[in-house]
Design an enzyme around this catalytic site. Sequence first.
Site, PDB file in Angstrom:
ATOM      1  NE  ARG A 119      86.121  29.571  63.888  1.00 47.71           N
ATOM      2  CZ  ARG A 119      86.953  30.874  63.864  1.00 47.71           C
ATOM      3  NH1 ARG A 119      86.302  32.070  64.632  1.00 47.71           N
ATOM      4  NH2 ARG A 119      88.083  30.804  63.843  1.00 47.71           N
ATOM      5  CB  THR A 396      73.017  14.530  64.677  1.00 48.53           C
ATOM      6  OG1 THR A 396      73.240  14.918  63.222  1.00 48.53           O
ATOM      7  CG2 THR A 396      71.407  15.653  64.904  1.00 48.53           C
ATOM      8  CB  THR A 414      85.466  37.540  66.533  1.00 43.86           C
ATOM      9  OG1 THR A 414      85.878  38.560  65.738  1.00 43.86           O
ATOM     10  CG2 THR A 414      85.370  36.197  65.736  1.00 43.86           C
ATOM     11  CG  ASP A 438      90.805  32.472  62.272  1.00 44.48           C
ATOM     12  OD1 ASP A 438      92.385  32.873  62.450  1.00 44.48           O
ATOM     13  OD2 ASP A 438      89.773  33.030  63.306  1.00 44.48           O
ATOM     14  CB  SER A 467      87.871  29.555  66.501  1.00 42.45           C
ATOM     15  OG  SER A 467      87.852  29.741  67.648  1.00 42.45           O
ATOM     16  CB  SER A 468      91.868  31.047  69.936  1.00 44.34           C
ATOM     17  OG  SER A 468      93.266  30.574  69.011  1.00 44.34           O
ATOM     18  N   GLY A 489      92.704  36.425  69.765  1.00 42.25           N
ATOM     19  CA  GLY A 489      93.508  35.768  69.012  1.00 42.25           C
ATOM     20  C   GLY A 489      93.650  33.837  70.083  1.00 42.25           C
TER      21      GLY A 489
END
Length: 584
Positions: A119, A396, A414, A438, A467-468, A489
């Site tokens: 992302r 982690t 995206t 977003d 995010s979706s 979306g």
Amino acid sequence: MEWTVVSHWSVPTMQIMTVIRIQTTGMWSLVTVALFLALSPTGSDAAPKVQQRGAVATVHPLASEAAMRAMESGGNAIDAAVVAGLTLGVVDGFNSGIGGGCFMVIHRADGSVIALDGREKAPAAATRDMFVRDGKGDSKLSQTGALAIGVPGSLAVYEHAIRHYGKLTLRQHLLAAAEISEKGFPLTRTYVQRLESAVKELRAFDAARSIFLTADGSSLEQGFVLRQPDLARSYRVLAEQGIGWFYGGDFAIRMERWMKSNGGIATAKDFQAYDFKLREAVRTTYRGHEIVGFPPPSSGGVHVGQILNILEQFDLKTMGAGSADFVHVVTEAMKLAFADRAFWLGDPDFVPVPRGLMSKEYAAKLAKRIDLRRASPVPKHDEPDGASTDVFGKHTTHFSCADADGNWVACTATVNTTFGSKVVIPGTGIVMNNQMDDFSIQPGVANAFGLLGAEANAVAPGKRPLSSMSPTIVLKEGRPVMAVGAAGGPTIISQTLLAILHVVDFGADSSNALAQARFHHQWRPDELRVEKRLPESVRAELSRRGHRVVVTESLGAAQVVAVDEKGKFSGVADPRGEGLGLAR
Ligand code: DON
């Protein structure tokens, strides 16, 4: 660049198949890749023998063919997914590319599941109110131009995936995609429609304008052969120099230079500091199936799981697919889940996101709020037990790689809305995302998808926007049976959910599942969007129960890959789009 491993774990499973499936979608900009591979039919005892080598479905035939070719020349499913992603960045660049981000879920033959988070991240100089002007959140700034751009993560994920699980090299895949970029490809109807919708904004950015528009600044036409020599050169340089060129080299320097003269804040240092994350996939069960989804900062895995958990309390099969009872109860569950999404969800590295949102107990409590006769108001979110203590972690852990003969990948990528920020860094051909939109740019100000957010999704330096995207793998008796993902979306969550419901509750095959009428409710605005193909009588009954029904021509684009009990694969591109499925 620093790599952080958050977690890695395994469950007992088998392997068997080869199916790749990639999807891009409709109105905005996203690609979902779901990919299965079983190069060796020797996995589990119970596993049926698979004859096909693999299958792929993408929104573009050239990407599907590139992926299939990778498998036919010794690559595995991860190779196929990566070359498909890189090729889609050429032939479907309004949706995705290396200037954007992605989530990738890999289910390997040994049962281990890997969730790669590529992302975008907010630059270090980002501030909570960076999009507020004269007291008002300005969506133009979060959607178009320099400030809209987050630091991209797709390339980091592709590189990591190939290095650890692929059989070929990133270089090979980059060169294959570079060739297509150089030679060109004829523009499809969808491409031109999307181009037309963005012409005005693309005109404002010289490099984008010179690639995607005619000399007089209008849209290119269907059938025009689009050549992208700059992008081809970028891919070739990456093939020679590695991703350091992008994250710490010439690209990062050029990007910073462009930012400085165009009011942007992203710096080469931001690119150098980009770290993709290995996260722990979220899991739930649904009527004898296991659902493996993407964790926060995606809201997809959490809410697909949460809605399924709620719906498990109801007998959908008796209600019947497409009936008013079915649409009503699913809508009511969506409303409850999306109200929670708006309040609780954000980047788990920054805010505590409760794990309890996915618990069966919480779902049972929410299910009790559903009145089967009428639409109930949902004034605000609810609260699961342990909301402040039992949260998604930021731990982690080490992640080890092993050979994979049987692999399964689901990836959604995206640049956000059509052509992202509309910015192309001059000379590189790379379309930059507008993923900053977003974030919740100001309380009460909706993003491009009409979504509202709260503190949990406010802008902060180094934070990932919510995010979706919902790349999901469905398992039965520990074995993958379906990979699904979508674009569009927040409707991604509804589309993914509906595909699963039609397969699991109603026994539909993949193609039938995708052909069913879709509907979507995201809490705010308080409206139920339904596709025109939902019968008039059902719509009337839903209105009678108190839903504000809004009819739309077509909703999103989901892709499903499935394997049947005999070990036969099916890959189905959404009938609403121009995608292509291959299995051979
Ligand atoms: O991450 C998200 O939820 C959005 N940026 C996805 C964008 C999208 O689906 C556009 N495509 N149709």
